[in-house]
Scaffold this active site. Structure first.
Site, PDB file in Angstrom:
ATOM      1  N   LYS A 147       0.282  -1.192   0.025  1.00  0.00           N
ATOM      2  CA  LYS A 147       0.111  -0.069  -0.176  1.00  0.00           C
ATOM      3  C   LYS A 147       0.532   1.282  -0.010  1.00  0.00           C
ATOM      4  CE  LYS A 147      -3.694   2.209   2.531  1.00  0.00           C
ATOM      5  NZ  LYS A 147      -3.992   3.331   2.068  1.00  0.00           N
ATOM      6  N   ASP A 156       1.926   4.714   0.137  1.00  0.00           N
ATOM      7  CA  ASP A 156       1.836   6.115   0.868  1.00  0.00           C
ATOM      8  C   ASP A 156       2.197   6.838  -0.444  1.00  0.00           C
ATOM      9  OD1 ASP A 156       0.947   7.308   2.603  1.00  0.00           O
ATOM     10  OD2 ASP A 156       2.019   7.670   3.961  1.00  0.00           O
ATOM     11  N   TYR A 210      -1.575  -0.204 -10.666  1.00  0.00           N
ATOM     12  CA  TYR A 210      -2.481  -0.864  -9.621  1.00  0.00           C
ATOM     13  C   TYR A 210      -3.801  -1.595 -10.491  1.00  0.00           C
ATOM     14  CZ  TYR A 210      -3.946   2.649  -6.531  1.00  0.00           C
ATOM     15  OH  TYR A 210      -3.884   3.449  -5.616  1.00  0.00           O
ATOM     16  N   LYS A 240      -3.215  -2.624   7.691  1.00  0.00           N
ATOM     17  CA  LYS A 240      -2.660  -1.215   7.700  1.00  0.00           C
ATOM     18  C   LYS A 240      -1.270  -1.779   8.685  1.00  0.00           C
ATOM     19  CE  LYS A 240      -3.401   2.529   6.963  1.00  0.00           C
ATOM     20  NZ  LYS A 240      -4.687   3.623   7.022  1.00  0.00           N
ATOM     21  N   CYS A 244      20.370  34.754  21.155  1.00  0.00           N
ATOM     22  CA  CYS A 244      19.943  33.874  20.402  1.00  0.00           C
ATOM     23  C   CYS A 244      21.404  33.414  21.583  1.00  0.00           C
ATOM     24  CB  CYS A 244      21.467  34.433  19.703  1.00  0.00           C
ATOM     25  SG  CYS A 244      23.463  32.688  19.035  1.00  0.00           S
TER      26      CYS A 244
HETATM   27  S1  IVH Z   1      -6.342  -0.282  -4.458  1.00  0.00           S
HETATM   28  C1  IVH Z   1     -10.862  -0.988  -5.486  1.00  0.00           C
HETATM   29  N1  IVH Z   1      -3.969  -1.157  -3.872  1.00  0.00           N
HETATM   30  O1  IVH Z   1      -4.809   3.279  -0.056  1.00  0.00           O
HETATM   31  C2  IVH Z   1      -9.073  -0.093  -5.369  1.00  0.00           C
HETATM   32  N2  IVH Z   1      -4.762   0.704  -3.333  1.00  0.00           N
HETATM   33  O2  IVH Z   1      -6.711   3.119   2.171  1.00  0.00           O
HETATM   34  C3  IVH Z   1      -9.455   0.865  -4.298  1.00  0.00           C
HETATM   35  N3  IVH Z   1      -3.435   2.330  -2.495  1.00  0.00           N
HETATM   36  O3  IVH Z   1      -6.614   5.762  -2.590  1.00  0.00           O
HETATM   37  C4  IVH Z   1      -7.599   0.643  -3.590  1.00  0.00           C
HETATM   38  N4  IVH Z   1      -1.415   1.380  -2.602  1.00  0.00           N
HETATM   39  O4  IVH Z   1      -4.671   5.451  -2.818  1.00  0.00           O
HETATM   40  C5  IVH Z   1      -4.770   0.109  -4.054  1.00  0.00           C
HETATM   41  N5  IVH Z   1      -1.934  -1.789  -4.641  1.00  0.00           N
HETATM   42  C6  IVH Z   1      -2.533  -0.643  -3.739  1.00  0.00           C
HETATM   43  C7  IVH Z   1      -2.446   0.352  -3.199  1.00  0.00           C
HETATM   44  C8  IVH Z   1      -3.071   1.309  -3.094  1.00  0.00           C
HETATM   45  C9  IVH Z   1      -1.726   2.517  -2.354  1.00  0.00           C
HETATM   46  C10 IVH Z   1      -3.950   3.818  -2.219  1.00  0.00           C
HETATM   47  C11 IVH Z   1      -5.231   4.449  -1.995  1.00  0.00           C
HETATM   48  C12 IVH Z   1      -6.056   4.384  -1.591  1.00  0.00           C
HETATM   49  C13 IVH Z   1      -5.631   4.050  -0.292  1.00  0.00           C
HETATM   50  C14 IVH Z   1      -6.799   2.817   0.311  1.00  0.00           C
END
Ligand code: IVH
Length: 672
Positions: free
Chosen positions: A115, A117, A230, A319, A413
């Site tokens: 995921k 960031d 992705y 998370k 200072c």
């Molecule tokens: S999938 C239905 N895949 O995480 C698809 N999201 O908390 C939903 N994000 O807003 C998202 N890496 O900005 C997906 N490999 C990943 C991701 C990803 C980062 C972010 C994305 C989303 C947030 C969701």
């Protein structure tokens, strides 16, 4: 082949080589060959301006600034994700979705993806061309940031990127990805911003977002952003693979960057195991990851499960434990910056966050401390984002016992003891003593740095050390260093001292723009220094200029004008300048002597990098200038040529990425 066909072919080839270079990290042609293709395209487009299209690789360096971003409606909602925090939550999710499955116990497989960031973007391709890029916005409507996204070389302009690919592409394809700042690049970037006293970003995510949401794409182009894709948001005409795992591969084959850290999981237990591995791995990779996204591999099935609010049931975000801890704020130290800024820094009871022991954290400024009501002795929440400097989120006021002390801005200072001063309309508090020893250390560090005098063999640390031991009492002293005194310092061997002295000698011929930048006058960074030197021609002329005259120059505001005139009005600064003059620094742009030079390079800006076969850098610079050209220190969109010798490093890579012409010494000699 007619020009139109050749242009089309060149664009395909160039896009493919950019992809090999930036996405696969595995180029198949030499830099020179790439260069030849690029220049052929540039030349053909110059001859046939009507054939220039916005998706041409020559347009990556950034279009004209916008007044505002347009709104765009997404073709399908850009959904969010529900969260899970541990294996238990994960298994509970699997249970919950059972109710919506044809058979609650049915066997499912999954894909676990990092995921990222960063910032979600939505990329639209029509007939294989990148036509629109947008932010997520509220999920329904985002902002059109197409021109900024074009500057990211990892974003394909055309798909499939490989011109020989037989892969069919839907006439409309909308792809979702995450734009981010690689961690190593972020550190370097923030360090530069800090030295230039420009905005320092809290974390890579903010930097990515700040860089993408620039109305001027040229700024975005200078930031080392990249992307991982992705998801497929929408497609028309032909189908796409059903399985998420195959979709990732499909994206890859089309030429999109896709994380290679995603994993296929045959069952939910495998997902839980991958999540555990990621907790370790997250601190070892070059981008920030705040969890693992778990997706049911069978996408049509996943989509059929529907949503809860904005969260699809078919996927969940696991998370990581927050990189946040509480600890005691023991004290607030005051750091003195180069311009005298007195910056508060938290001294913490050491605490381990994400495998790193944190002892210090930034507190930004005293207004912020007051706004958050942070007190010494407070239990505070400390957050660490990746490798970034930790910061204080705020106090836990409920844990106070009454012994906490309010933090007062410094009145003096802490190093030199002179009274501190606060300028109207500014949050910062300053030490106003130009001979403050700590300011000197910071000023020397800045003077020698790459963005200023760029003195070879003289790093910021050396500068600071020389100031600390007293060999450097003012900036100009660095040009009066004594070889024997240097050799007497610990760790200063012959070779190091030679390098240092050679670097210093060579730096005397740096341009007055660099010299002016290096003086570290408030609000005078390299851009403003360039404007001032263009307007006034020499540092002496600038010193005699009034505030009104300065304000008449385009790009110079009243704040800068006051700062410049008061700097030059200070007798101590005048004396310093005379000392620099006596050392032989350049106060005026050198004009080529009539008869000797030419104007063959008039209007062209060069950057020199690497070791040239016969000319020294100074000689090459003199040659370029004698023919009307300009030499600057760093590669940007405004660079026309990079003169590259052996062992050229990052400047070469940057020039290539920006599509700047690269010439050898021999080619330069031919041009003059
Ligand atoms: S999938 C239905 N895949 O995480 C698809 N999201 O908390 C939903 N994000 O807003 C998202 N890496 O900005 C997906 N490999 C990943 C991701 C990803 C980062 C972010 C994305 C989303 C947030 C969701």
């Amino acid at each position: 082949m007619n020009p139109q066909e050749r242009i089309a072919q060149l664009r395909d080839d160039i896009n493919f080589h950019l992809y090999r270079y930036h996405v696969l990290d595995n180029p198949v042609i030499s830099d020179a060959e790439y260069d030849a293709l690029y220049h052929e395209l540039l030349a053909l487009e110059r001859e046939n301006p009507e054939l220039v299209t916005p998706d041409s690789p020559t347009q990556r360096a950034g279009a004209e600034p916008l007044d505002a971003f347009q709104k765009v409606q997404h073709p399908a909602p850009i959904l969010s994700l529900s969260n899970a925090f541990n294996a238990e939550d994960l298994f509970a999710w699997r249970q919950r979705i059972g109710r919506y499955l044809p058979d609650p116990e049915m066997k499912l497989d999954y894909v676990a993806e990092p995921k990222l960031d960063g910032l979600t973007v939505v990329l639209t391709y029509e007939n294989g061309r990148f036509t629109q890029g947008a932010t997520r916005g509220n999920g329904e409507v985002g902002e059109d940031i197409t021109q900024n996204l074009r500057t990211i070389t990892a974003v394909p302009q055309r798909i499939p990127v490989d011109p020989s690919s037989k892969l069919d592409v839907p006439p409309t394809l909308v792809v979702r990805g995450e734009v981010f700042f690689p961690l190593d690049k972020f550190e370097q970037f923030n360090e530069r911003q800090r030295l230039e006293e420009k905005q320092v970003y809290m974390n890579p995510r903010n930097a990515a977002s700040g860089s993408l949401r620039q109305l001027d794409p040229k700024i975005t182009a200078e930031r080392p952003l990249t992307i991982y894709c992705y998801d497929l948001v929408a497609w028309e005409g032909i189908g796409v693979p059903d399985k998420q795992w195959d979709r990732l591969d499909y994206l890859r084959q089309l030429g999109f960057p896709v994380s290679s850290d995603s994993q296929y999981c045959a069952n939910i237990e495998a997902v839980a195991a991958v999540y555990e591995q990621w907790k370790e791995k997250r601190n070892q990779i070059n981008y920030e990851v705040d969890g693992v996204v778990v997706k049911i591999n069978e996408r049509p099935l996943a989509d059929s499960l529907g949503f809860v609010g904005k969260d699809p049931r078919g996927a969940v975000a696991m998370k990581f434990p927050a990189q946040e801890k509480t600890t005691k704020l023991l004290d607030v130290a005051v750091n003195v910056g180069r311009t005298g800024i007195l910056a508060p820094a938290a001294v913490l009871e050491p605490v381990e966050i994400g495998g790193v022991t944190v002892r210090n954290a930034t507190l930004h400024n005293y207004d912020e401390i007051a706004r958050k009501d942070i007190r010494i002795g407070d239990t505070v929440i400390v957050k660490r984002a990746g490798d970034v400097i930790p910061y204080i989120v705020g106090p836990v006021a409920d844990l106070r016992d009454g012994s906490e002390r309010v933090i007062e801005p410094p009145t003096h200072c802490p190093v030199c003891g002179e009274p501190a001063l606060r300028l109207p309309d500014e949050v910062a508090i300053y030490c106003d003593n130009p001979s403050c020893p700590e300011q000197l250390v910071r000023r020397v560090e800045y003077f020698v740095s790459r963005g200023a005098m760029d003195i070879d063999g003289f790093g910021g640390k050396t500068g600071a050390l020389l100031a600390e031991v007293g060999l450097v009492k003012d900036l100009a002293d660095i040009y009066y260093l004594d070889r024997d005194e240097l050799l007497a310092l610990e760790g200063f061997k012959d070779k190091k001292v030679d390098n240092l002295l050679n670097g210093l000698a060579a730096s005397k011929s740096q341009s007055p723009v660099r010299f002016l930048t290096a003086l570290g006058i408030r609000f005078v960074g390299n851009v403003v220094a360039g404007v001032l030197m263009d307007a006034f021609g020499s540092i002496d002329a600038l010193a005699e200029t009034s505030q009104e005259q300065l304000e008449e120059v385009e790009g110079i505001g009243p704040g800068t004008a006051v700062s410049v005139t008061s700097w030059f009005a200070d007798e101590r600064h005048r004396a310093l300048l005379e000392k620099f003059r006596a050392a032989g620094l350049q106060f005026a742009a050198e004009k080529p002597e009539v008869g000797e030079g030419s104007s063959k390079l008039a209007g062209l800006t060069f950057v020199i990098t690497g070791t040239l076969p016969t000319l020294s850098r100074d000689e090459a610079k003199a040659l370029i200038e004698a023919n009307g050209g300009k030499v600057t220190g760093s590669v940007s969109k405004n660079t026309d040529y990079l003169l590259a010798g052996e062992k050229a490093g990052s400047k070469l890579a940057k020039a290539e990425a920006l599509g700047i012409k690269i010439v050898s010494e021999a080619q330069l000699l031919d041009m003059t």
